[in-house]
Motif scaffolding. Structure first.
Motif: not given
Ligand SMILES: [Fe+2]
Ligand SMILES: [Fe+2]
Length: 505
Positions: A364-365, A393, A417-418, A446
């Motif tokens: 995810h990151d 990101h 994912h955000h 997360d």
């Molecule tokens: Fe993230």
């Protein structure tokens, strides 16, 4: 002639008796019929190896019986000898017409009858073998088809496949005579010795027991008599019995009737005591089956699994590299994998989705690789410009992950994912089901882990606090951010999620 089953139909009792004695004398079993209908019925029921038909019988005559036997699929291969009047050419033509395999003239000459019977029985034997071979081949084809259709290289279970193979070899079926009573499976070890498993039927179920380990090469050598493929029948074939000290050592009786063996460098299979004579064909069947399993086990499955391991290792390394400059998160990414998996399972997602999410979530990151470390490590609050950079990101992640299909879900997760269910997230402000399910699940995973962890701007919360913040909200977080179904799944299994976090500390 020994053990052959002969059906004799004649309306004259003294003839019947004479023929019966003659066949009995040579070891054959005899069934008698005194009219055509009975002969036809018994032939259909008992499938004898040879049928002797008198032409003239009350009711249905010999020709008719023969014609009916030869026109039905299940009886047309039974050899029929017509017993006709002396030198009656007409009778022979009618008999040929009805499909008879041979003729004898009355009065029957014993030597002639026996010679012709023997030759017909031999042909029948060969026919049977051919037919058995055909059926066995059909069975093998359907067995390997089944194996192929269910083959899953990621989850190949060697033990289960082996068991299935043994069920196929030993189990009851149409060609039960073509099955051995016991199968000894030998597998080579790295130090050159062999381990053995003995498979057999117990109450119609395939069972096995572990035999003494570390059997030496010298001990198994006699079983194969210097070949890789062996078929041996007791008291019949050239050469002595393949006696080997191995039987005593294993506490197993040696083969009673026959033995078929096949070996390659790593695998040996010894099938014992088929309920029929064995031949090279049986050895070929055995080797074909073992080769099939070997192919799945060693070739495809292990290669696929090797590539899979390398793939998982590589993306794991990428995820850890991305985390390097991030907050001190420990095994954050591995835990996110596990939470996401559990949540997906609780939602009733397909096992394949769960598996792929289980390695995609950690990515995810990954886009943080492109965010400057000074921003990521900045202790205080970020200014607006820095914050905009951090938000990117998600998009950087897309670029890093490229377009490989295996990383499709990882890309989904990275970009979404955000995002928040109520549309207040970033980078695109997607709402509801416009956000991919993978992203909704990873967002929950997360956030839970972030709440439990120490961050520059917050202390680590205990589980109950984190649970309360997620389910009831606080100054920063609203339950509306989450997909209600994912939130429900989280509430259902939050204790399991807690366990994942705790077991990692
Ligand atoms: Fe993230
Ligand atoms: Fe994260």
């Amino acid at each position: 002639m020994k053990n052959a089953h002969v059906l004799i139909a004649d309306d004259e009792p003294s003839n019947l008796e004479l023929l019966r004695e003659l066949f009995n004398l040579h070891g054959a079993r005899v069934t008698q019929a005194s009219d055509g209908e009975t002969a036809l019925r018994l032939a259909r029921e008992l499938k004898p190896d040879l049928i002797l038909l008198d032409v003239v019988m009350p009711g249905m005559d010999g020709y008719e019986v023969c014609r009916r036997l030869k026109s039905a699929e299940e009886t047309r291969r039974l050899p029929v000898v017509m017993v006709t009047g002396l030198g009656a050419l007409d009778d022979k033509i009618k008999g040929l017409d009805a499909g008879a395999d041979d003729f004898l003239s009355k009065p029957v000459n014993a030597a002639e009858l026996l010679t012709r019977s023997r030759s017909l029985l031999r042909v029948k034997d060969l026919n049977d073998e051919l037919e058995g071979a055909y059926h066995r081949l059909a069975e093998i084809a359907s067995y390997t088809n089944g194996l192929l259709s269910r083959f899953d290289p990621y989850n190949f279970d060697a033990g289960a496949s082996l068991h299935e193979l043994m069920e196929f070899l030993l189990g009851p079926g149409e060609t039960s005579r073509a099955r051995p009573e016991r199968v000894l499976l030998l597998s080579g070890t790295d130090n050159g010795s062999w381990n053995g498993l003995l498979y057999y039927l117990d109450d119609n179920k395939v069972t096995f027991r572990n035999l003494a380990a570390n059997v030496t090469q010298a001990e198994i050598e006699p079983l194969f008599m210097g070949h890789n493929l062996v078929a041996w029948n007791r008291g019949e074939d050239f050469g002595p019995a393949p006696e080997s000290g191995i039987w005593q050592r294993l506490g197993e009786p040696p083969p009673q009737r026959n033995l078929v063996a096949f070996r390659s460098t790593q695998v040996g299979v010894v099938a014992l005591d088929f309920r029929k004579r064995v031949g090279p064909y049986d050895a070929q069947v055995l080797s074909a089956l073992v080769a099939t399993i070997h192919f799945f086990l060693k070739t495809i499955s292990s290669q696929v699994q090797e590539v899979e391991r390398a793939f998982l290792y590589t993306i794991g390394a990428l995820a850890r590299a991305a985390e390097y400059h991030d907050e001190d998160t420990g095994d954050h990414i591995m835990r996110v994998n596990l939470y996401a998996e559990e949540l997906a399972r609780a939602l009733g997602c397909e096992e394949n989705f769960v598996r792929v999410l289980g390695y995609s979530a950690q990515m995810h990151d990954v886009g943080k690789l492109h965010v400057h470390p000074d921003i990521l490590r900045k202790p205080g609050r970020l200014n607006a410009e820095e914050w905009e950079e951090v938000k990117k990101h998600t998009i950087y992640g897309l670029h890093i992950l490229g377009d490989d299909p295996r990383l499709a879900m990882a890309r989904e997760v990275a970009i979404s994912h955000h995002e928040r269910w109520d549309g207040s997230g970033y980078p695109h402000g997607l709402a509801g089901e416009d956000i991919p399910l993978s992203g909704r699940l990873v967002m929950m995973a997360d956030i839970y882990d972030a709440l439990r962890s120490r961050r520059p701007y917050k202390p680590p919360f205990d589980h109950d606090t984190a649970f309360k913040i997620i389910s009831k909200g606080d100054d920063y977080l609203k339950p509306e951010y989450f997909d209600p179904k994912v939130l429900e799944a989280f509430c259902d299994i939050h204790r399991r999620i807690e366990m994942i976090f705790e077991s990692d500390q």
